[in-house]
Design a protein around this motif. Sequence first.
Motif, PDB file in Angstrom:
ATOM      1  N   ASP A  86       0.831  -1.209   0.000  1.00 47.39           N
ATOM      2  CA  ASP A  86       0.000   0.000   0.000  1.00 47.39           C
ATOM      3  C   ASP A  86       0.867   1.262   0.000  1.00 47.39           C
ATOM      4  O   ASP A  86       1.879   1.323   0.687  1.00 47.39           O
ATOM      5  N   VAL A  87       0.432   2.259  -0.770  1.00 45.90           N
ATOM      6  CA  VAL A  87       1.097   3.560  -0.683  1.00 45.90           C
ATOM      7  C   VAL A  87       0.663   4.213   0.625  1.00 45.90           C
ATOM      8  O   VAL A  87      -0.539   4.363   0.886  1.00 45.90           O
ATOM      9  N   LEU A  88       1.621   4.576   1.448  1.00 45.32           N
ATOM     10  CA  LEU A  88       1.315   5.191   2.742  1.00 45.32           C
ATOM     11  C   LEU A  88       1.229   6.706   2.627  1.00 45.32           C
ATOM     12  O   LEU A  88       0.337   7.332   3.175  1.00 45.32           O
ATOM     13  N   MET A  89       2.182   7.312   1.904  1.00 40.53           N
ATOM     14  CA  MET A  89       2.219   8.763   1.791  1.00 40.53           C
ATOM     15  C   MET A  89       3.108   9.189   0.633  1.00 40.53           C
ATOM     16  O   MET A  89       3.941   8.419   0.166  1.00 40.53           O
ATOM     17  N   VAL A  90       2.885  10.415   0.185  1.00 42.37           N
ATOM     18  CA  VAL A  90       3.759  11.054  -0.795  1.00 42.37           C
ATOM     19  C   VAL A  90       4.260  12.326  -0.139  1.00 42.37           C
ATOM     20  O   VAL A  90       3.459  13.133   0.339  1.00 42.37           O
ATOM     21  N   ALA A  91       5.569  12.499  -0.078  1.00 43.23           N
ATOM     22  CA  ALA A  91       6.134  13.681   0.584  1.00 43.23           C
ATOM     23  C   ALA A  91       7.385  14.115  -0.172  1.00 43.23           C
ATOM     24  O   ALA A  91       7.625  13.660  -1.289  1.00 43.23           O
ATOM     25  N   HIS A  92       8.158  15.001   0.429  1.00 43.47           N
ATOM     26  CA  HIS A  92       9.337  15.531  -0.260  1.00 43.47           C
ATOM     27  C   HIS A  92      10.584  15.384   0.590  1.00 43.47           C
ATOM     28  O   HIS A  92      10.516  15.335   1.805  1.00 43.47           O
ATOM     29  N   MET A  93      11.716  15.305  -0.083  1.00 41.35           N
ATOM     30  CA  MET A  93      13.011  15.258   0.591  1.00 41.35           C
ATOM     31  C   MET A  93      13.924  16.293  -0.045  1.00 41.35           C
ATOM     32  O   MET A  93      13.960  16.417  -1.276  1.00 41.35           O
ATOM     33  N   ASN A  94      14.656  17.001   0.790  1.00 42.03           N
ATOM     34  CA  ASN A  94      15.739  17.824   0.265  1.00 42.03           C
ATOM     35  C   ASN A  94      17.047  17.023   0.400  1.00 42.03           C
ATOM     36  O   ASN A  94      17.023  15.860   0.805  1.00 42.03           O
ATOM     37  N   ASP A  95      18.150  17.639   0.061  1.00 40.64           N
ATOM     38  CA  ASP A  95      19.422  16.922   0.076  1.00 40.64           C
ATOM     39  C   ASP A  95      19.721  16.339   1.459  1.00 40.64           C
ATOM     40  O   ASP A  95      20.134  15.185   1.595  1.00 40.64           O
ATOM     41  N   GLU A  96      19.463  17.141   2.501  1.00 41.11           N
ATOM     42  CA  GLU A  96      19.765  16.690   3.857  1.00 41.11           C
ATOM     43  C   GLU A  96      18.836  15.535   4.283  1.00 41.11           C
ATOM     44  O   GLU A  96      19.280  14.570   4.916  1.00 41.11           O
ATOM     45  N   ALA A  97      17.571  15.637   3.943  1.00 37.67           N
ATOM     46  CA  ALA A  97      16.620  14.561   4.280  1.00 37.67           C
ATOM     47  C   ALA A  97      17.028  13.253   3.602  1.00 37.67           C
ATOM     48  O   ALA A  97      16.990  12.181   4.211  1.00 37.67           O
ATOM     49  N   LEU A  98      17.443  13.352   2.337  1.00 40.74           N
ATOM     50  CA  LEU A  98      17.918  12.169   1.613  1.00 40.74           C
ATOM     51  C   LEU A  98      19.116  11.554   2.339  1.00 40.74           C
ATOM     52  O   LEU A  98      19.169  10.346   2.569  1.00 40.74           O
ATOM     53  N   ARG A  99      20.084  12.389   2.661  1.00 46.76           N
ATOM     54  CA  ARG A  99      21.312  11.920   3.292  1.00 46.76           C
ATOM     55  C   ARG A  99      21.015  11.254   4.637  1.00 46.76           C
ATOM     56  O   ARG A  99      21.499  10.164   4.940  1.00 46.76           O
ATOM     57  N   LYS A 100      20.174  11.906   5.434  1.00 46.00           N
ATOM     58  CA  LYS A 100      19.860  11.372   6.760  1.00 46.00           C
ATOM     59  C   LYS A 100      19.077  10.063   6.654  1.00 46.00           C
ATOM     60  O   LYS A 100      19.252   9.155   7.473  1.00 46.00           O
ATOM     61  N   THR A 101      18.208   9.970   5.661  1.00 44.76           N
ATOM     62  CA  THR A 101      17.443   8.724   5.470  1.00 44.76           C
ATOM     63  C   THR A 101      18.384   7.578   5.109  1.00 44.76           C
ATOM     64  O   THR A 101      18.296   6.484   5.668  1.00 44.76           O
ATOM     65  N   ILE A 102      19.300   7.842   4.191  1.00 44.18           N
ATOM     66  CA  ILE A 102      20.255   6.806   3.767  1.00 44.18           C
ATOM     67  C   ILE A 102      21.143   6.389   4.937  1.00 44.18           C
ATOM     68  O   ILE A 102      21.345   5.199   5.193  1.00 44.18           O
ATOM     69  N   GLU A 103      21.648   7.367   5.674  1.00 48.30           N
ATOM     70  CA  GLU A 103      22.564   7.082   6.787  1.00 48.30           C
ATOM     71  C   GLU A 103      21.888   6.360   7.945  1.00 48.30           C
ATOM     72  O   GLU A 103      22.437   5.427   8.520  1.00 48.30           O
ATOM     73  N   SER A 104      20.674   6.816   8.292  1.00 47.86           N
ATOM     74  CA  SER A 104      20.044   6.328   9.522  1.00 47.86           C
ATOM     75  C   SER A 104      19.135   5.122   9.307  1.00 47.86           C
ATOM     76  O   SER A 104      18.817   4.408  10.259  1.00 47.86           O
ATOM     77  N   GLY A 105      18.661   4.937   8.063  1.00 49.19           N
ATOM     78  CA  GLY A 105      17.693   3.867   7.828  1.00 49.19           C
ATOM     79  C   GLY A 105      16.308   4.209   8.352  1.00 49.19           C
ATOM     80  O   GLY A 105      15.427   3.341   8.432  1.00 49.19           O
ATOM     81  N   GLU A 106      16.097   5.472   8.717  1.00 53.70           N
ATOM     82  CA  GLU A 106      14.765   5.954   9.106  1.00 53.70           C
ATOM     83  C   GLU A 106      14.381   7.079   8.156  1.00 53.70           C
ATOM     84  O   GLU A 106      15.240   7.825   7.669  1.00 53.70           O
ATOM     85  N   ALA A 107      13.064   7.230   7.920  1.00 52.40           N
ATOM     86  CA  ALA A 107      12.617   8.223   6.944  1.00 52.40           C
ATOM     87  C   ALA A 107      12.670   9.648   7.512  1.00 52.40           C
ATOM     88  O   ALA A 107      12.115   9.926   8.570  1.00 52.40           O
ATOM     89  N   TRP A 108      13.354  10.524   6.765  1.00 50.69           N
ATOM     90  CA  TRP A 108      13.385  11.962   7.033  1.00 50.69           C
ATOM     91  C   TRP A 108      12.778  12.649   5.815  1.00 50.69           C
ATOM     92  O   TRP A 108      13.011  12.228   4.691  1.00 50.69           O
ATOM     93  N   TYR A 109      12.022  13.698   6.044  1.00 47.70           N
ATOM     94  CA  TYR A 109      11.415  14.443   4.945  1.00 47.70           C
ATOM     95  C   TYR A 109      11.705  15.933   5.114  1.00 47.70           C
ATOM     96  O   TYR A 109      12.273  16.361   6.117  1.00 47.70           O
ATOM     97  N   PHE A 110      11.277  16.693   4.101  1.00 52.73           N
ATOM     98  CA  PHE A 110      11.315  18.151   4.226  1.00 52.73           C
ATOM     99  C   PHE A 110       9.883  18.643   4.078  1.00 52.73           C
ATOM    100  O   PHE A 110       9.232  18.378   3.069  1.00 52.73           O
ATOM    101  N   SER A 111       9.416  19.335   5.102  1.00 51.82           N
ATOM    102  CA  SER A 111       8.042  19.849   5.072  1.00 51.82           C
ATOM    103  C   SER A 111       8.001  21.183   4.338  1.00 51.82           C
ATOM    104  O   SER A 111       8.653  22.145   4.741  1.00 51.82           O
ATOM    105  N   ARG A 112       7.216  21.225   3.256  1.00 55.82           N
ATOM    106  CA  ARG A 112       7.077  22.478   2.517  1.00 55.82           C
ATOM    107  C   ARG A 112       6.261  23.491   3.310  1.00 55.82           C
ATOM    108  O   ARG A 112       6.556  24.675   3.299  1.00 55.82           O
ATOM    109  N   SER A 113       5.243  23.019   4.045  1.00 55.58           N
ATOM    110  CA  SER A 113       4.399  23.966   4.785  1.00 55.58           C
ATOM    111  C   SER A 113       5.139  24.549   5.990  1.00 55.58           C
ATOM    112  O   SER A 113       4.997  25.722   6.305  1.00 55.58           O
ATOM    113  N   ARG A 114       5.958  23.731   6.628  1.00 52.32           N
ATOM    114  CA  ARG A 114       6.696  24.233   7.795  1.00 52.32           C
ATOM    115  C   ARG A 114       8.110  24.682   7.429  1.00 52.32           C
ATOM    116  O   ARG A 114       8.840  25.201   8.262  1.00 52.32           O
TER     117      ARG A 114
END
Lengths: 142, 142
Positions: free
Chosen positions: A37-65
């Motif tokens: 199932d698709v859970l969500m669609v969100a966005h990642m900036n360079d740092e969110a991508l890097r942190k996700t790859i490094e940590s194995g946990e999902a990081w995103y970038f919030s456009r609204s915040r």
Amino acid sequence: MSTSATTNDREEGLAFRPKFDASGLVTCVATDAATGDVLMVAHMNDEALRKTIESGEAWYFSRSRNALWRKGESSGQTQRVVEMRMDCDQDAIWIRVEQHGAACHTGRHSCFYRKIEAADGGTRVSFVDAERQFDPEKVYRK
Amino acid sequence: MSTSATTNDREEGLAFRPKFDASGLVTCVATDAATGDVLMVAHMNDEALRKTIESGEAWYFSRSRNALWRKGESSGQTQRVVEMRMDCDQDAIWIRVEQHGAACHTGRHSCFYRKIEAADGGTRVSFVDAERQFDPEKVYRK
């Protein structure tokens, strides 16, 4: 369809060169590793991508915040990444995750809890898999 | 998390009111109805949405070609929509499809044919499910 060296490299190469949009973001789709199932669609900036790859946990970038955001940091509903893939032109990411609890801020397992169908020349929307797994009033206001 | 009437309506209501971005687009994720694999991430404008709902076949809007586009109109690799859903804030669509042939313009089943992993403080990219199902040179140049 371009056969330019740059396009070919991006599509056929093994270098990770994400194609960020004007806001510095790529689109990320998170699916449930167990069900597909698709859970969500969100966005990642360079740092969110890097942190996700490094940590194995999902990081995103919030456009609204306008802020980097570790999924679950307020709600506890974290995502452990089982597999991460990128698409042909490297502007979209797909992560298969183990979702802790529910992905949607409304308390539902997935953000996609409404179905759209054609009906009488128009459109009919109905709820599907829309049971809440947590109460957002309680989770986000503690 | 806003409790405004508008947000609540968009998230909890049964009216289809897609939230288009500045370019008039929503994001659409297509998954394989049989396997759950993400096939592609693309965009739909109002007309592509309407045509998809009416016809039961996937229509998109190409940002690079600035044109409405029936998936498979050049390649024959059409998508029959099995189910269509929208997300909480109505700026993303999920379609589960029966993919005729392969979804990616590179000839692969999915656009997501490369895996990303952490490796030695950096990133390792490798091919996965990357066999071509058609030759793009032949399919797009006839």
